[in-house]
Design an enzyme around this catalytic site. Structure first.
Site, PDB file in Angstrom:
ATOM      1  N   LYS A 159      32.942  40.263  34.172  1.00 48.25           N
ATOM      2  CA  LYS A 159      32.603  38.990  34.818  1.00 48.25           C
ATOM      3  C   LYS A 159      31.985  38.061  33.786  1.00 48.25           C
ATOM      4  CE  LYS A 159      28.377  41.093  36.581  1.00 48.25           C
ATOM      5  NZ  LYS A 159      27.537  41.388  37.727  1.00 48.25           N
ATOM      6  N   GLU A 203      40.815  35.772  37.240  1.00 46.68           N
ATOM      7  CA  GLU A 203      40.729  35.315  38.629  1.00 46.68           C
ATOM      8  C   GLU A 203      39.442  34.524  38.784  1.00 46.68           C
ATOM      9  OE1 GLU A 203      40.792  38.857  41.002  1.00 46.68           O
ATOM     10  OE2 GLU A 203      42.818  39.376  40.394  1.00 46.68           O
ATOM     11  N   ARG A 236      29.950  45.199  51.123  1.00 43.62           N
ATOM     12  CA  ARG A 236      29.778  45.824  49.826  1.00 43.62           C
ATOM     13  C   ARG A 236      28.823  47.014  49.886  1.00 43.62           C
ATOM     14  NH1 ARG A 236      28.608  43.283  44.148  1.00 43.62           N
ATOM     15  NH2 ARG A 236      27.307  44.941  43.373  1.00 43.62           N
ATOM     16  N   LYS A 282      35.843  33.767  40.113  1.00 42.50           N
ATOM     17  CA  LYS A 282      34.797  34.594  40.729  1.00 42.50           C
ATOM     18  C   LYS A 282      34.156  33.752  41.819  1.00 42.50           C
ATOM     19  CE  LYS A 282      30.951  37.674  39.778  1.00 42.50           C
ATOM     20  NZ  LYS A 282      30.183  37.391  40.973  1.00 42.50           N
ATOM     21  N   ARG A 318      31.678  40.191  49.874  1.00 39.37           N
ATOM     22  CA  ARG A 318      32.771  41.120  49.575  1.00 39.37           C
ATOM     23  C   ARG A 318      33.162  41.879  50.836  1.00 39.37           C
ATOM     24  NH1 ARG A 318      33.181  44.661  44.225  1.00 39.37           N
ATOM     25  NH2 ARG A 318      35.296  45.432  44.468  1.00 39.37           N
ATOM     26  N   PHE A 376      41.854  40.353  46.420  1.00 38.24           N
ATOM     27  CA  PHE A 376      42.117  40.507  44.995  1.00 38.24           C
ATOM     28  C   PHE A 376      42.566  41.916  44.617  1.00 38.24           C
ATOM     29  CE2 PHE A 376      37.407  40.373  45.507  1.00 38.24           C
ATOM     30  CZ  PHE A 376      37.118  41.699  45.229  1.00 38.24           C
ATOM     31  N   ARG A 423      31.217  50.888  37.193  1.00 37.65           N
ATOM     32  CA  ARG A 423      31.070  49.609  36.514  1.00 37.65           C
ATOM     33  C   ARG A 423      31.558  49.829  35.092  1.00 37.65           C
ATOM     34  NH1 ARG A 423      28.034  45.319  37.688  1.00 37.65           N
ATOM     35  NH2 ARG A 423      26.680  46.409  39.151  1.00 37.65           N
ATOM     36  N   GLU A 465      37.111  38.805  48.830  1.00 34.00           N
ATOM     37  CA  GLU A 465      35.866  38.049  48.950  1.00 34.00           C
ATOM     38  C   GLU A 465      36.060  36.969  50.009  1.00 34.00           C
ATOM     39  OE1 GLU A 465      33.279  38.925  47.008  1.00 34.00           O
ATOM     40  OE2 GLU A 465      31.944  37.195  46.917  1.00 34.00           O
TER      41      GLU A 465
HETATM   42  P1  AMP Z   1      28.310  40.836  40.728  1.00 35.56           P
HETATM   43  O1  AMP Z   1      27.827  40.949  42.141  1.00 35.56           O
HETATM   44  O2  AMP Z   1      27.742  39.670  39.975  1.00 35.56           O
HETATM   45  O3  AMP Z   1      28.255  42.141  39.970  1.00 35.56           O
HETATM   46  O4  AMP Z   1      29.875  40.488  40.776  1.00 35.56           O
HETATM   47  C1  AMP Z   1      30.775  41.272  41.436  1.00 35.56           C
HETATM   48  C2  AMP Z   1      31.108  40.644  42.773  1.00 35.56           C
HETATM   49  O5  AMP Z   1      31.852  39.446  42.602  1.00 35.56           O
HETATM   50  C3  AMP Z   1      32.013  41.502  43.599  1.00 35.56           C
HETATM   51  O6  AMP Z   1      31.280  42.471  44.293  1.00 35.56           O
HETATM   52  C4  AMP Z   1      32.669  40.506  44.540  1.00 35.56           C
HETATM   53  O7  AMP Z   1      31.874  40.376  45.692  1.00 35.56           O
HETATM   54  C5  AMP Z   1      32.586  39.187  43.793  1.00 35.56           C
HETATM   55  N1  AMP Z   1      33.896  38.613  43.424  1.00 35.56           N
HETATM   56  C6  AMP Z   1      34.194  37.326  43.535  1.00 35.56           C
HETATM   57  N2  AMP Z   1      35.435  37.075  43.111  1.00 35.56           N
HETATM   58  C7  AMP Z   1      35.975  38.245  42.700  1.00 35.56           C
HETATM   59  C8  AMP Z   1      37.234  38.637  42.148  1.00 35.56           C
HETATM   60  N3  AMP Z   1      38.217  37.766  41.916  1.00 35.56           N
HETATM   61  N4  AMP Z   1      37.393  39.952  41.851  1.00 35.56           N
HETATM   62  C9  AMP Z   1      36.404  40.853  42.074  1.00 35.56           C
HETATM   63  N5  AMP Z   1      35.196  40.528  42.591  1.00 35.56           N
HETATM   64  C10 AMP Z   1      34.979  39.238  42.907  1.00 35.56           C
END
Ligand code: AMP
Length: 614
Positions: free
Chosen positions: A449, A248, A299, A250, A255, A368, A443, A328
């Site tokens: 990611k 998907e 979040r 990102k 969130r 998502f 996690r 998101e």
């Molecule tokens: P990070 O904050 O870098 O750990 O990345 C996770 C965050 O990416 C999540 O908390 C979401 O806010 C965001 N996000 C964006 N697109 C997606 C997606 N397709 N699936 C899950 N999270 C996503």
């Protein structure tokens, strides 16, 4: 329990830095509390009146508290202020003044529940004249407490009662209270991940034991801790690790966890909110339009329903009885059909001028995941099936849409999608195992990611660091009062923060100004108990946990001074014995909207260090 007895316990907690002792003191405190008061005691010792997702805010600034103390103990305000300057903590000033006070209105001792109820009443008082009333009510309350009780009670409305531990330690104490060990901690934590309310969890355990806790499940209106993603160094490794997975985009937005509960014949289908509504009636921001109750959580579990009236309206139209969706939100320019940068989307997070900003900055919400549907939890359902159900939701496509989702089985296909999403201005990709459950708060490799920053040199991902303190500015920086700041990561095993970087670059003048504005209310006189900092890094000003920032850097290296992961088994990854880990050439990317405990963890930093070595 009398408040004075509770206060003695808080003093014991405040005076120890040993986590084991803290757990013991808390377990004893919980054991001694009655079923009726134990939830309130949990909130109070975390310096709150409710779980984090119920915003009960006092709106009492230090200036107001000076007034309260002056009024309460008949001392001139400038005298209170000068004592505050000397002691640096309004709780201690209050304690001294209460000790010296011989006037009228002195009480014996109140029950903890009485103090809690009064604090809640004061916090909920809003509207015309409420500031005045708050001053009078708080003053009257403080006079009725013992000097030690006043020390802690005065810190709560200021949001300054952090005793060096968080929910993490409290959960451990709960397990000890029932004579349990590691397994019980794990079990309680799992429940906390879907019902992040320690007050409620301890009440259930008191009443029905751990058996009773088994019955606790997902509840509409209570946020679930969001699932989180791991990182991997290359696309090939992702394909190798995940097996069957979907990709998907990102997106770099906000969130949102959206809860919908429709009524059937005027009756909400799932009405577990009743007791909470009673308690938080005036404060709760749930929208009850005819028949459809929607709440939206950020979040960090804040109730942000009021900030997104457009999302509420769109969600109310969904043809389902009840649902919890994960997604998101990202601001969007309908003329150019382009997504806007994160900073623009963040402008939608506001309390005032909500409608005007909603018109200026329309959103798209990319859903998502689907965690709950028509009265049933889907957490244990495989992601592939959850996705299928999500696609059946009949989303309007203007505001609500399902995130793009492509099944992938090769690094080549993954790279193609990655390049496409980057060219659209998105952050990267999320790779998700199709057979995985939704693991709240975890996690792990169910989600991986892969961001633009992972390509080429540099860290596999940015780090979310807690700002622990700062160093005075010289030269050009003198005008901001800050030259650099100390950043830390979270060690959940020890419920403490360990240092990872001293950051002095990456900030524009505007960001330095914003930094000064944000840290002002967080300043404390002494280093907080939950900070583990080497002497060489002592700050000029210490900050209580509150501000999380995103930091980029060139690599994770070993450090003789930083304490991140020190003492953990990083030896096998080649780090010197006794060394900690730190960031090389750290620079600020942006301010994050995260709770302190949501900062990057020491385990994640160790993982990044290992990734670099391979
Ligand atoms: P990070 O904050 O870098 O750990 O990345 C996770 C965050 O990416 C999540 O908390 C979401 O806010 C965001 N996000 C964006 N697109 C997606 C997606 N397709 N699936 C899950 N999270 C996503």
């Amino acid at each position: 329990m009398k408040f004075s007895s509770f206060a003695r316990c808080l003093r014991e907690l405040e005076s120890t830095a040993s986590r084991k002792e803290m757990v013991g003191i808390l377990a004893e405190l919980l054991k001694r509390s009655s079923e009726e008061e134990v939830g309130k005691i949990c909130y109070l010792c975390l310096g709150r009146l409710a779980p984090v997702y119920r915003s009960v805010e006092f709106n009492v600034a230090e200036k107001t508290m000076l007034k309260v103390l002056s009024f309460s103990f008949g001392v001139r305000e400038d005298e209170v202020r000068s004592r505050y300057k000397k002691l640096g903590d309004l709780g201690s000033v209050a304690e001294l003044l209460r000790g010296e006070y011989r006037g009228a209105g002195r009480g014996g001792d109140l029950e903890v529940a009485e103090v809690y109820n009064e604090l809640l009443r004061i916090a909920r008082d809003s509207g015309a004249g409420s500031q005045e009333r708050k001053v009078h009510s708080l003053a009257a309350l403080l006079r009725k407490l013992s000097p030690l009780g006043v020390r802690y009670c005065a810190r709560i409305p200021l949001g300054q009662l952090r005793l060096g531990f968080s929910d993490v330690t409290l959960i451990e104490a709960l397990a000890v209270m029932v004579g349990g060990g590691k397994e019980e901690v794990k079990f309680i934590r799992q429940k906390f991940n879907i019902r992040p309310d320690v007050g409620e969890i301890v009440r259930v355990i008191k009443l029905h034991g751990l058996e009773g806790l088994k019955e606790v499940g997902v509840e509409i209106g209570t946020p679930i801790l969001p699932a989180l993603a791991e990182r991997m160094p290359t696309m090939e490794k992702i394909v190798e690790k995940l097996g069957e997975f979907a990709v998907e985009p990102k997106m770099d937005g906000i969130r949102l966890q959206i809860h919908l509960n429709k009524a059937v014949n005027g009756q909400p289908l799932v009405d577990s909110l009743e007791s909470q509504r009673e308690l938080f009636n005036e404060q709760g921001s749930k929208k009850e339009s005819p028949g459809a109750l929607v709440c939206i959580f950020s979040r960090r579990l804040d109730d942000v329903t009021d900030m997104f009236p457009d999302v509420v309206a769109a969600v109310q139209k969904l043809p389902v009885d009840s649902a919890i969706m994960d997604g998101e939100a990202i601001a969007y320019n309908p003329d150019t059909e382009e997504f806007l940068p994160f900073q623009e989307t963040m402008k939608r997070k506001r309390k005032y001028n909500v409608a005007q900003k909603a018109a200026e900055l329309p959103l798209k919400v990319f859903l998502f995941d689907l965690l709950f549907l028509n009265g049933k939890s889907l957490l244990e359902t495989a992601f592939g099936e959850r996705r299928r159900l999500l696609e059946k939701l009949v989303l309007d496509g203007n505001l609500l849409m399902a995130a793009r989702h492509t099944k992938v089985n090769s690094a080549r296909k993954l790279k193609k999608l990655f390049d496409l999403y980057i060219s659209e201005g998105l952050e990267g990709v999320m790779c998700k195992r199709l057979d995985s459950p939704y693991q709240a708060g975890a996690r792990n490799f169910n989600w991986v990611k892969y961001k633009r920053s992972a390509e080429g040199v540099g860290l596999p991902d940015t780090v979310d660091g807690l700002v622990m303190g700062y160093y005075a500015g010289r030269g050009q920086r003198a005008k901001f009062g800050v030259g650099a700041f100390l950043a830390g990561v979270f060690n959940p095993q020890k419920d403490r923060f360990e240092t990872i970087a001293k950051v002095g670059t990456g900030l524009t003048d505007d960001q330095w100004r914003e930094f000064s504005r944000r840290v002002g209310p967080l300043e404390v006189k002494a280093k907080p108990a939950e900070y583990c900092v080497a002497k060489e890094l002592e700050c000029d000003a210490w900050l209580r946990p509150g501000l999380v920032v995103e930091i980029d850097a060139d690599e994770v290296t070993c450090s003789p001074v930083h304490t991140a992961a020190r003492g953990l088994n990083i030896v096998r990854t080649g780090a010197e014995n006794g060394a900690g880990l730190s960031l090389r050439f750290p620079r600020l990317v942006r301010f994050r909207d995260k709770l302190p405990e949501e900062a990057t963890t020491v385990e994640e930093i160790m993982e990044m260090y290992r990734m670099q070595q391979t």
